[in-house]
Design a protein around this motif. Sequence first.
Motif, PDB file in Angstrom:
ATOM      1  N   TYR A 146      -8.498  12.489   9.462  1.00  0.00           N
ATOM      2  CA  TYR A 146      -8.987  11.220   8.918  1.00  0.00           C
ATOM      3  C   TYR A 146     -10.291  11.427   8.153  1.00  0.00           C
ATOM      4  CZ  TYR A 146      -5.544   9.357  12.145  1.00  0.00           C
ATOM      5  OH  TYR A 146      -4.373   9.096  12.809  1.00  0.00           O
ATOM      6  N   ASN A 225      -9.500   0.030   8.751  1.00  0.00           N
ATOM      7  CA  ASN A 225      -8.103  -0.249   9.106  1.00  0.00           C
ATOM      8  C   ASN A 225      -7.179   0.924   8.794  1.00  0.00           C
ATOM      9  OD1 ASN A 225      -8.659  -0.665   6.406  1.00  0.00           O
ATOM     10  ND2 ASN A 225      -6.973  -2.104   6.115  1.00  0.00           N
ATOM     11  N   GLU A 226      -7.689   1.937   8.062  1.00  0.00           N
ATOM     12  CA  GLU A 226      -6.854   3.094   7.723  1.00  0.00           C
ATOM     13  C   GLU A 226      -7.441   4.410   8.222  1.00  0.00           C
ATOM     14  OE1 GLU A 226      -6.270   3.175   3.506  1.00  0.00           O
ATOM     15  OE2 GLU A 226      -6.289   1.005   3.379  1.00  0.00           O
ATOM     16  N   LEU A 227      -8.746   4.595   8.037  1.00  0.00           N
ATOM     17  CA  LEU A 227      -9.361   5.907   8.249  1.00  0.00           C
ATOM     18  C   LEU A 227     -10.439   5.902   9.332  1.00  0.00           C
ATOM     19  CD1 LEU A 227      -9.767   6.925   4.503  1.00  0.00           C
ATOM     20  CD2 LEU A 227      -8.009   7.667   6.077  1.00  0.00           C
ATOM     21  N   ARG A 303      -6.565  -2.166  -2.380  1.00  0.00           N
ATOM     22  CA  ARG A 303      -5.827  -0.970  -1.990  1.00  0.00           C
ATOM     23  C   ARG A 303      -6.322   0.238  -2.770  1.00  0.00           C
ATOM     24  NH1 ARG A 303      -1.036  -3.862  -3.280  1.00  0.00           N
ATOM     25  NH2 ARG A 303      -0.656  -2.210  -4.819  1.00  0.00           N
TER      26      ARG A 303
END
Length: 335
Positions: A146, A225-227, A303
Amino acid sequence: MVQDLLESSAGLMNFSIFFVLAVVLLFVILGFVTMAILAERKVLGFMQGRYGPAHVGGKWGLLQSVADVVKLLVKEDLIPKAADKPLFILAPVIAFAPSFMVMATIPLTDKLQFADLNVGFLYYIAISGLTIVGMLMAGWASNNKYSLLGGMRAAAQMISYEIPLVMSVLGIVLLSGSLNLNDIVETQQNSGWFILWQPIAFIVFFIAATAELNRVPFDLAEAENELVAGFHTEYSGFRWAMFMLAEYVYMFAMSALITLLFLGGWLPLPFLGFIPGAVWFALKFSVVVYILIWFRATFPRIRADQLMEFAWKVLLPVALGNIFLTALIKEFFLK
């Protein structure tokens, strides 16, 4: 012999003065960071209909940032067992040092500046780009997928948005005939603020600057929320604080740069020349910082694909078109 002693004494004296001024500048910047964190929380709280800090330091929470600093300094310093330890330790330093170095050529007034370089803006772009190395190094050295993805995303974002950022200023360079920030401000004294002459460049520069600062809606390098937290996922305590410090110091530098390039720097409004230039600079600078905070309270995160497409398919063509338009205006109307 006497002449050598005098030269060495003069050199030592100059170095001492420079060192003292550098320390003073560092404390000024740290003071700004402390107040900016508090101001951001207060403004966000006001815009979102909730309380900001309201306990530490009395009813206004004035010491909340101080408490955060103390917490980060005493927090345990953790280094993952599988991390590349030398690079892991060096990465926050490389990320922070350029943010302080760029302040050397930014004039706060016509008499308050460390170094008056003929290529002051070019120096800013060149030195600030070194921070990308620190982010990549942090992601790689953490031995965390990540973190690595966050570092690569941060590098791609900063490199992509640096191009329209530089291109947008070329119109100002054409009109002022200089890369010297003092000369650019002096040009605005005669012709008016460049935000009036270069509104397209201002919009492109402001958006690209927001992306360069990794702030909402362009904070994809640390999209929780992603990484998790992106390239500094594995960092804690004061090492993590150095990344955050670099972000806020860059906000100081970028806001000052926008003030100089587009808002006339320390130049006063007509009929209000009795107000000192430092006050004018502080007022314009504060408005720019407020708008950056306003962006954070208003826009949703976009995004990653939208982020890159916007840089290459929208901002870059608009910036190139602005250069072409400015060149035509200068050639046919400003001879």
